[in-house]
Design a protein around this motif. Structure first.
Motif, short mmCIF file in Angstrom:
data_model
loop_
_atom_site.label_atom_id
_atom_site.label_comp_id
_atom_site.label_asym_id
_atom_site.label_seq_id
_atom_site.Cartn_x
_atom_site.Cartn_y
_atom_site.Cartn_z
N ARG A 1 -18.90 -55.28 -3.06
CA ARG A 1 -19.82 -56.09 -2.31
C ARG A 1 -20.31 -57.19 -3.21
O ARG A 1 -20.67 -58.38 -2.71
CB ARG A 1 -20.80 -55.23 -1.82
N GLN A 2 -20.78 -56.90 -4.61
CA GLN A 2 -21.43 -57.69 -5.12
C GLN A 2 -20.46 -58.85 -5.82
O GLN A 2 -20.86 -60.25 -5.82
CB GLN A 2 -22.05 -57.02 -6.33
N LEU A 3 -19.15 -58.60 -5.79
CA LEU A 3 -18.17 -59.41 -6.36
C LEU A 3 -18.18 -60.56 -5.05
O LEU A 3 -17.88 -61.70 -5.17
CB LEU A 3 -16.86 -58.94 -6.44
N HIS A 4 -17.81 -60.02 -3.77
CA HIS A 4 -17.97 -60.90 -2.71
C HIS A 4 -18.94 -61.53 -2.60
O HIS A 4 -19.06 -62.94 -2.25
CB HIS A 4 -17.57 -59.93 -1.51
N GLY A 5 -20.10 -60.90 -2.80
CA GLY A 5 -21.51 -61.74 -2.51
C GLY A 5 -21.70 -62.84 -3.49
O GLY A 5 -22.04 -63.75 -3.12
N GLY A 6 -21.25 -62.24 -4.73
CA GLY A 6 -21.43 -63.76 -5.80
C GLY A 6 -20.35 -64.66 -5.35
O GLY A 6 -20.86 -66.07 -5.65
N LEU A 7 -19.35 -64.57 -4.90
CA LEU A 7 -18.06 -65.51 -4.65
C LEU A 7 -18.57 -66.18 -3.59
O LEU A 7 -18.58 -67.54 -3.33
CB LEU A 7 -16.89 -65.12 -4.25
N PHE A 8 -19.35 -65.63 -2.52
CA PHE A 8 -19.94 -66.07 -1.28
C PHE A 8 -20.98 -67.26 -1.73
O PHE A 8 -21.27 -68.31 -1.19
CB PHE A 8 -20.49 -65.20 -0.10
N LEU A 9 -21.93 -66.82 -2.70
CA LEU A 9 -23.04 -67.43 -3.34
C LEU A 9 -22.45 -68.80 -4.13
O LEU A 9 -22.94 -69.89 -3.66
CB LEU A 9 -23.72 -66.81 -4.24
N PHE A 10 -21.42 -68.59 -4.77
CA PHE A 10 -20.73 -69.84 -5.42
C PHE A 10 -20.09 -70.93 -4.39
O PHE A 10 -20.06 -71.85 -4.50
CB PHE A 10 -19.87 -69.71 -6.45
N GLN A 11 -19.60 -70.29 -3.24
CA GLN A 11 -19.06 -71.29 -2.12
C GLN A 11 -20.17 -72.00 -1.46
O GLN A 11 -20.06 -73.30 -1.52
CB GLN A 11 -18.48 -70.27 -0.97
N GLY A 12 -21.44 -71.49 -1.39
CA GLY A 12 -22.56 -72.25 -0.95
C GLY A 12 -22.85 -73.36 -2.12
O GLY A 12 -23.18 -74.37 -1.69
N LEU A 13 -22.95 -72.97 -3.09
CA LEU A 13 -23.27 -73.60 -4.57
C LEU A 13 -22.40 -75.14 -4.61
O LEU A 13 -22.77 -76.04 -4.79
CB LEU A 13 -23.44 -72.94 -5.87
N LEU A 14 -21.19 -74.75 -4.43
CA LEU A 14 -19.93 -75.60 -4.58
C LEU A 14 -20.10 -76.63 -3.37
O LEU A 14 -19.89 -77.93 -3.48
CB LEU A 14 -18.91 -75.25 -4.58
N GLN A 15 -20.53 -76.15 -2.11
CA GLN A 15 -20.67 -77.08 -1.00
C GLN A 15 -21.92 -77.90 -1.10
O GLN A 15 -21.70 -78.99 -0.70
CB GLN A 15 -20.68 -76.27 0.26
N ALA A 16 -22.93 -77.44 -1.77
CA ALA A 16 -24.14 -78.26 -1.97
C ALA A 16 -23.72 -79.23 -2.95
O ALA A 16 -24.65 -80.36 -3.05
CB ALA A 16 -25.12 -77.25 -2.65
N LEU A 17 -22.74 -79.39 -3.74
CA LEU A 17 -22.18 -80.58 -4.74
C LEU A 17 -21.41 -81.40 -3.81
O LEU A 17 -20.98 -82.40 -4.70
CB LEU A 17 -21.63 -79.81 -5.87
N ALA A 18 -21.38 -81.21 -2.59
CA ALA A 18 -20.63 -82.35 -2.22
C ALA A 18 -21.07 -83.91 -2.16
O ALA A 18 -22.20 -83.90 -2.26
CB ALA A 18 -20.38 -82.04 -0.41
N GLY A 19 -20.20 -84.72 -2.52
CA GLY A 19 -20.65 -85.97 -2.48
C GLY A 19 -20.98 -86.23 -4.14
O GLY A 19 -21.47 -87.31 -4.63
N ILE A 20 -20.57 -85.17 -5.05
CA ILE A 20 -20.75 -85.36 -6.52
C ILE A 20 -20.35 -86.49 -7.20
O ILE A 20 -20.92 -87.54 -7.83
CB ILE A 20 -20.16 -84.16 -7.24
N SER A 21 -19.11 -87.30 -6.95
CA SER A 21 -18.45 -88.29 -7.20
C SER A 21 -17.17 -88.58 -6.54
O SER A 21 -16.36 -87.36 -6.48
CB SER A 21 -18.60 -88.75 -8.53
N PRO A 22 -16.65 -89.71 -6.26
CA PRO A 22 -15.30 -89.86 -5.51
C PRO A 22 -14.26 -89.24 -6.51
O PRO A 22 -13.24 -88.50 -6.10
CB PRO A 22 -15.27 -91.33 -5.23
N GLU A 23 -14.46 -89.63 -7.93
CA GLU A 23 -13.46 -89.10 -8.67
C GLU A 23 -13.42 -87.53 -9.21
O GLU A 23 -12.34 -86.86 -9.42
CB GLU A 23 -13.45 -89.84 -10.05
#
Length: 195
Positions: free
Chosen positions: A97-119
């Motif tokens: 559950r913690q492994l899944h929860g951590g990966l789920f957290l990182f999914q959200g964090l990576l989505q928050a980085l959308a638009g970081i730069s075109p390259e």
């Protein structure tokens, strides 16, 4: 040279996390094919994360995560826990559950980085897909074991990046935290995969 220093720092911080972890309890009865697939997914995500960090370092000169730690606190970038995976008596259900929860957290964090730069967008997209695949793999195994929660978790509040610099600095910090999380996950999965 800066990239080598960054990699050494990340390796050292991940090693420190692993050394602080207490010994694991007895191995579980997870399918070997699942564990080997997870180990492969961890290595792939680690390579993706290192690629993102390297490109942020090379292109945007953000090579020192330790200098960005204060900004990370002000941005509210959380860290995932794997405490159930490193206790004296390994709690398999809690660990999954913690492994899944951590990966789920990182999914959200990576989505928050959308638009970081075109390259960097393609690298970020690949990293997001790989983290999502890994989280799905863990969830399906929990379902097979009958230990999956009745409802999939919902994403909590994510950091808001108000400038290009914050988004890129956040990228370095998220990738660094993801690498630390994966180092411990890899150790646990490798232990479970041992005969």
């Amino acid at each position: 040279m800066k990239l080598m220093a960054l990699q050494l720092l990340l390796w050292h911080s991940a090693l420190w996390t692993v050394q602080e972890a207490t010994p694991l309890g007895p191995a579980s009865s997870l399918p070997q094919s699942f564990l080997l697939k997870c180990l492969e997914q961890v290595r792939k995500i680690q390579a993706d994360g290192a690629d993102l960090q390297e490109r942020l370092c090379t292109t945007h000169k953000l090579c020192h995560p330790e200098e960005l730690v204060l900004l990370g606190h002000s941005l509210g970038i959380p860290q995932a826990s794997l405490s159930s995976c490193s206790s004296q008596t390994l709690q398999l259900t809690g660990c999954l559950r913690q492994l899944h929860g951590g990966l789920f957290l990182f999914q959200g964090l990576l989505q928050a980085l959308a638009g970081i730069s075109p390259e960097l967008a393609p690298t970020l997209d690949i990293l997001q897909l790989d983290v999502t695949d890994f989280a799905t793999n863990i969830w399906l195994q929990m379902e097979d074991l009958g230990v999956a929660p009745a409802v999939q978790p919902t994403q909590g509040p994510m950091p808001t990046f108000t400038s290009a610099f914050q988004r890129r600095a956040g990228g370095v910090l998220v990738a660094s935290k993801l690498q630390s999380f994966l180092e411990l996950a890899y150790r646990v999965l490798r232990y479970l995969a041992e005969p």
